[in-house]
Design a protein around this motif. Structure first.
Motif, PDB file in Angstrom:
ATOM      1  N   LEU A 190      27.994  55.996  53.559  1.00  0.00           N
ATOM      2  CA  LEU A 190      27.970  55.738  55.002  1.00  0.00           C
ATOM      3  C   LEU A 190      27.241  56.863  55.737  1.00  0.00           C
ATOM      4  CD1 LEU A 190      28.815  54.126  57.501  1.00  0.00           C
ATOM      5  CD2 LEU A 190      31.012  55.353  57.451  1.00  0.00           C
ATOM      6  N   GLU A 191      27.519  58.096  55.375  1.00  0.00           N
ATOM      7  CA  GLU A 191      26.865  59.227  56.045  1.00  0.00           C
ATOM      8  C   GLU A 191      25.353  59.173  55.863  1.00  0.00           C
ATOM      9  OE1 GLU A 191      30.386  62.619  55.818  1.00  0.00           O
ATOM     10  OE2 GLU A 191      28.646  62.747  54.477  1.00  0.00           O
ATOM     11  N   ASN A 192      24.910  58.856  54.661  1.00  0.00           N
ATOM     12  CA  ASN A 192      23.472  58.796  54.404  1.00  0.00           C
ATOM     13  C   ASN A 192      22.800  57.740  55.275  1.00  0.00           C
ATOM     14  OD1 ASN A 192      23.782  60.781  52.483  1.00  0.00           O
ATOM     15  ND2 ASN A 192      23.786  59.374  50.738  1.00  0.00           N
ATOM     16  N   ARG A 193      23.415  56.582  55.386  1.00  0.00           N
ATOM     17  CA  ARG A 193      22.840  55.521  56.211  1.00  0.00           C
ATOM     18  C   ARG A 193      22.811  55.927  57.679  1.00  0.00           C
ATOM     19  NH1 ARG A 193      25.207  49.847  53.618  1.00  0.00           N
ATOM     20  NH2 ARG A 193      24.571  50.303  51.478  1.00  0.00           N
ATOM     21  N   ASN A 194      23.880  56.574  58.145  1.00  0.00           N
ATOM     22  CA  ASN A 194      23.917  57.018  59.540  1.00  0.00           C
ATOM     23  C   ASN A 194      22.797  58.008  59.834  1.00  0.00           C
ATOM     24  OD1 ASN A 194      26.104  55.427  60.060  1.00  0.00           O
ATOM     25  ND2 ASN A 194      27.592  57.102  60.193  1.00  0.00           N
ATOM     26  N   GLN A 195      22.546  58.917  58.897  1.00  0.00           N
ATOM     27  CA  GLN A 195      21.485  59.899  59.113  1.00  0.00           C
ATOM     28  C   GLN A 195      20.115  59.232  59.168  1.00  0.00           C
ATOM     29  OE1 GLN A 195      23.058  62.137  60.373  1.00  0.00           O
ATOM     30  NE2 GLN A 195      22.724  63.994  59.164  1.00  0.00           N
ATOM     31  N   GLN A 219      36.317  57.802  61.391  1.00  0.00           N
ATOM     32  CA  GLN A 219      37.352  56.782  61.271  1.00  0.00           C
ATOM     33  C   GLN A 219      37.317  56.104  59.905  1.00  0.00           C
ATOM     34  OE1 GLN A 219      36.528  54.288  64.676  1.00  0.00           O
ATOM     35  NE2 GLN A 219      38.011  55.356  65.951  1.00  0.00           N
ATOM     36  N   VAL A 220      36.139  55.686  59.490  1.00  0.00           N
ATOM     37  CA  VAL A 220      36.013  54.949  58.238  1.00  0.00           C
ATOM     38  C   VAL A 220      36.273  55.849  57.036  1.00  0.00           C
ATOM     39  CG1 VAL A 220      34.407  53.688  56.743  1.00  0.00           C
ATOM     40  CG2 VAL A 220      34.451  53.214  59.197  1.00  0.00           C
ATOM     41  N   ASN A 221      35.741  57.057  57.053  1.00  0.00           N
ATOM     42  CA  ASN A 221      35.814  57.914  55.875  1.00  0.00           C
ATOM     43  C   ASN A 221      37.161  58.599  55.708  1.00  0.00           C
ATOM     44  OD1 ASN A 221      33.319  57.203  54.965  1.00  0.00           O
ATOM     45  ND2 ASN A 221      32.260  58.993  55.801  1.00  0.00           N
ATOM     46  N   THR A 222      38.005  58.541  56.731  1.00  0.00           N
ATOM     47  CA  THR A 222      39.379  58.996  56.549  1.00  0.00           C
ATOM     48  C   THR A 222      40.066  58.197  55.448  1.00  0.00           C
ATOM     49  OG1 THR A 222      39.584  59.723  58.837  1.00  0.00           O
ATOM     50  CG2 THR A 222      41.619  59.272  57.691  1.00  0.00           C
ATOM     51  N   ASP A 223      39.666  56.932  55.316  1.00  0.00           N
ATOM     52  CA  ASP A 223      40.245  56.057  54.297  1.00  0.00           C
ATOM     53  C   ASP A 223      39.254  55.738  53.181  1.00  0.00           C
ATOM     54  OD1 ASP A 223      42.742  55.774  55.613  1.00  0.00           O
ATOM     55  OD2 ASP A 223      41.852  54.353  57.000  1.00  0.00           O
ATOM     56  N   ALA A 224      38.206  56.520  53.071  1.00  0.00           N
ATOM     57  CA  ALA A 224      37.205  56.246  52.038  1.00  0.00           C
ATOM     58  C   ALA A 224      37.832  56.330  50.645  1.00  0.00           C
ATOM     59  CB  ALA A 224      36.048  57.236  52.143  1.00  0.00           C
ATOM     60  N   ALA A 225      37.405  55.419  49.774  1.00  0.00           N
ATOM     61  CA  ALA A 225      37.965  55.374  48.425  1.00  0.00           C
ATOM     62  C   ALA A 225      37.504  56.549  47.574  1.00  0.00           C
ATOM     63  CB  ALA A 225      37.584  54.060  47.757  1.00  0.00           C
ATOM     64  N   SER A 226      36.360  57.121  47.928  1.00  0.00           N
ATOM     65  CA  SER A 226      35.811  58.208  47.128  1.00  0.00           C
ATOM     66  C   SER A 226      34.797  58.983  47.944  1.00  0.00           C
ATOM     67  CB  SER A 226      35.123  57.652  45.878  1.00  0.00           C
ATOM     68  OG  SER A 226      33.993  56.876  46.236  1.00  0.00           O
ATOM     69  N   LEU A 227      34.401  60.147  47.432  1.00  0.00           N
ATOM     70  CA  LEU A 227      33.336  60.908  48.067  1.00  0.00           C
ATOM     71  C   LEU A 227      32.049  60.092  48.090  1.00  0.00           C
ATOM     72  CD1 LEU A 227      32.062  63.457  49.264  1.00  0.00           C
ATOM     73  CD2 LEU A 227      31.785  64.325  46.912  1.00  0.00           C
ATOM     74  N   SER A 228      31.771  59.377  47.019  1.00  0.00           N
ATOM     75  CA  SER A 228      30.551  58.564  46.965  1.00  0.00           C
ATOM     76  C   SER A 228      30.522  57.534  48.082  1.00  0.00           C
ATOM     77  CB  SER A 228      30.442  57.866  45.603  1.00  0.00           C
ATOM     78  OG  SER A 228      30.309  58.807  44.561  1.00  0.00           O
ATOM     79  N   SER A 229      31.670  56.916  48.354  1.00  0.00           N
ATOM     80  CA  SER A 229      31.738  55.932  49.440  1.00  0.00           C
ATOM     81  C   SER A 229      31.472  56.588  50.791  1.00  0.00           C
ATOM     82  CB  SER A 229      33.114  55.255  49.449  1.00  0.00           C
ATOM     83  OG  SER A 229      33.345  54.553  48.252  1.00  0.00           O
TER      84      SER A 229
END
Length: 262
Positions: free
Chosen positions: A235-240, A221-231
């Protein structure tokens, strides 16, 4: 309110929410609006439910708002604008409630899916349908804006802006075959197989780590609107990192074998 919804638990971890006004193609009246809001709120905090199926009773998924018999809360065009805005916000809140559920939601579209019903379908995480399904944006045909209940947010992200504009500006009926071709749904099945297939898919999800599943849903949901790949990666890194430290992840790692897919 009794009877506007049915909630079944076909197996541990799964809830099937069935809109239940088949005589009106499950059009949303005031009672269903209230009951659906309360049911979704209850499911959102139910730790025993890991996946939800949303479908309709009879031959329809949802024909939108019941314009003829909504109930005493229906307002006419002469009502104060502020009151009509509050009414619209209550309808739109149903879309927000579906999207905000921590558990993944599978919309199993069994027939006509129109207006508010289409909005609920779009707010779901996974959409499958039967060959008898059809989709439509009814508001534009009633002289209203075709953008309502999150439709102008969700639909372009799912099918692209040009296709979304086609459907929303024309209000034409979209068949199951076209919905599949445009990527609105991930699967089309025969009508008699729809519920079983939705529960089967929900079971695959429900058997996984709830934390991992819910973090994945939120990241999508969040990354569909992510401003960039880095953004998105942040989030993905923190989730992992969060999910890696869970007891369930540790147990699953111990049982894992190369080549395993389940």
């Amino acid at each position: 309110m009794a009877g506007t919804l049915e909630v079944d638990r076909p197996r541990d971890g799964i809830a099937v929410v069935r809109l239940n006004r088949p005589e009106r193609l499950n059009a949303i009246n005031e009672a269903m609006q209230t009951e659906l809001r309360e049911t979704l709120a209850d499911l959102s905090v139910d730790r025993g439910v890991h996946a939800i199926v949303l479908t309709g009773a009879g031959r329809g998924f949802c024909a939108g708002i019941d314009m003829r018999d909504f109930g005493p809360g229906m307002l006419d065009a002469s009502a104060p604008a502020l009151d009509r805005m509050r009414f619209q916000e209550k309808m739109a809140a149903l879309t927000e409630a579906v999207r905000a559920l921590p558990q993944p939601v599978i919309a199993a579209v069994n027939g006509p899916c129109v207006g508010a019903g289409f909005a609920l379908c779009l707010a779901s995480d996974i959409r499958i349908c039967s060959t008898a399904a059809s989709f439509g944006n009814a508001a534009i045909l009633l002289g209203l804006s075709g953008a309502e209940m999150g439709m102008s947010y969700h639909l372009p992200r799912i099918v692209g802006t040009s296709v979304a504009a086609d459907w929303m500006l024309s209000g034409r009926t979209v068949s199951a075959a076209e919905a599949d071709r445009r990527g609105l749904v991930s699967e089309v099945v025969e009508p008699e197989a729809l519920t079983d297939r939705a529960v089967e898919l929900a079971s695959l999800i429900a058997d996984l780590s709830p934390l991992g599943v819910q973090l994945t849903k939120r990241a999508l949901q969040v990354n569909t609107d992510a401003a960039s790949l880095s953004s998105a990666l942040e989030l993905e890194n923190r989730n992992q990192v969060i999910s890696h430290a869970s007891d369930e992840a540790a147990t699953r790692r111990q049982k894992w074998s190369p080549g395993q897919t389940q």
